[in-house]
Design a protein around this motif. Structure first.
Motif, short mmCIF file in Angstrom:
data_model
loop_
_atom_site.label_atom_id
_atom_site.label_comp_id
_atom_site.label_asym_id
_atom_site.label_seq_id
_atom_site.Cartn_x
_atom_site.Cartn_y
_atom_site.Cartn_z
N GLU A 41 0.85 -1.22 0.03
CA GLU A 41 -0.03 -0.05 -0.06
C GLU A 41 0.57 1.21 0.00
N ARG A 84 2.28 1.49 -3.51
CA ARG A 84 1.24 1.98 -4.42
C ARG A 84 1.21 3.59 -4.39
N SER A 85 1.27 3.92 -3.08
CA SER A 85 0.93 5.40 -2.89
C SER A 85 1.87 6.12 -3.36
N THR A 100 1.76 6.08 -7.47
CA THR A 100 0.83 6.45 -7.83
C THR A 100 0.57 8.32 -7.46
N GLY A 101 1.22 8.64 -6.44
CA GLY A 101 1.13 9.82 -5.83
C GLY A 101 -0.10 10.09 -5.04
N SER A 102 -0.92 8.95 -4.84
CA SER A 102 -1.94 9.12 -3.98
C SER A 102 -1.42 9.10 -2.44
N THR A 103 -2.68 9.27 -1.51
CA THR A 103 -2.26 9.23 -0.13
C THR A 103 -2.56 7.84 0.46
N TYR A 104 -1.56 7.31 1.17
CA TYR A 104 -1.48 6.14 1.84
C TYR A 104 -2.78 5.85 2.85
N LYS A 105 -3.27 4.73 2.49
CA LYS A 105 -4.45 4.23 3.24
C LYS A 105 -4.10 3.48 4.58
#
Length: 167
Positions: free
Chosen positions: A146, A149-150, A153-158
């Motif tokens: 995870e 992935r963050s 993708t440059g997205s926030t870690y869940k």
């Protein structure tokens, strides 16, 4: 450590996490206004969300609790599973021999070598006012993927579940 089914169903998850972790860092305020923490073994979380600890009557924390509106914070952490609990509560020193008998175990003997009849032995009762927990139920490998992935993708870690509960 003994835990009981919670009257407040929202505290049931908190109870399960505290039961698994058991050792809290209890934070109080000292005479100079500094926040001070020390490890404490939780002996019980009763059905009302009250946490019970053994302590010595002469311990500085007993005076600190009484001098600062009985407010304490309990922090429980299991870094290996990424599980964390913070409990804000109201503490009270209580010399209740029946409750001491109920909670006593040989695990407390290193701190109280005279046993449950030690005149220094008393209880700290902490009523849960508010609790917040962070629970990442997944394995370390899932958390690692995870994070990767963050990053990719440059997205926030869940992080998993983060919940506030009032009692």
């Amino acid at each position: 450590m003994e835990t009981q089914t919670q009257h407040n169903p929202q505290l049931e998850k908190v109870k399960d996490m505290v039961e698994d972790i058991r050792i809290a860092m209890m934070t109080t305020t000292d005479e100079q206004g500094n926040l001070v923490s020390r490890p404490m073994a939780c002996m019980q979380m009763d059905a009302d969300g009250t946490l019970w600890f053994f302590t010595k009557k002469s311990s500085p924390k007993v005076g600190q609790v009484e001098q600062h509106d009985n407010k304490v914070n309990l922090s429980f952490a299991d870094a290996g599973d990424s599980d964390f609990v913070s409990i804000s509560g109201t503490a009270q020193e209580l010399d209740d021999r029946a409750k001491i008998d109920e909670l006593w175990s040989d695990m407390a003997k290193p701190w109280f070598p005279k046993g449950k009849d030690d005149p220094e032995l008393t209880l700290l009762k902490v009523h849960t006012d508010m609790a917040e927990y962070w629970d990442s139920n997944d394995s370390r490998m899932v958390r690692f993927f995870e994070m990767a992935r963050s990053i990719v993708t440059g997205s926030t870690y869940k992080e998993g579940e983060n919940v506030k509960v009032t009692n």
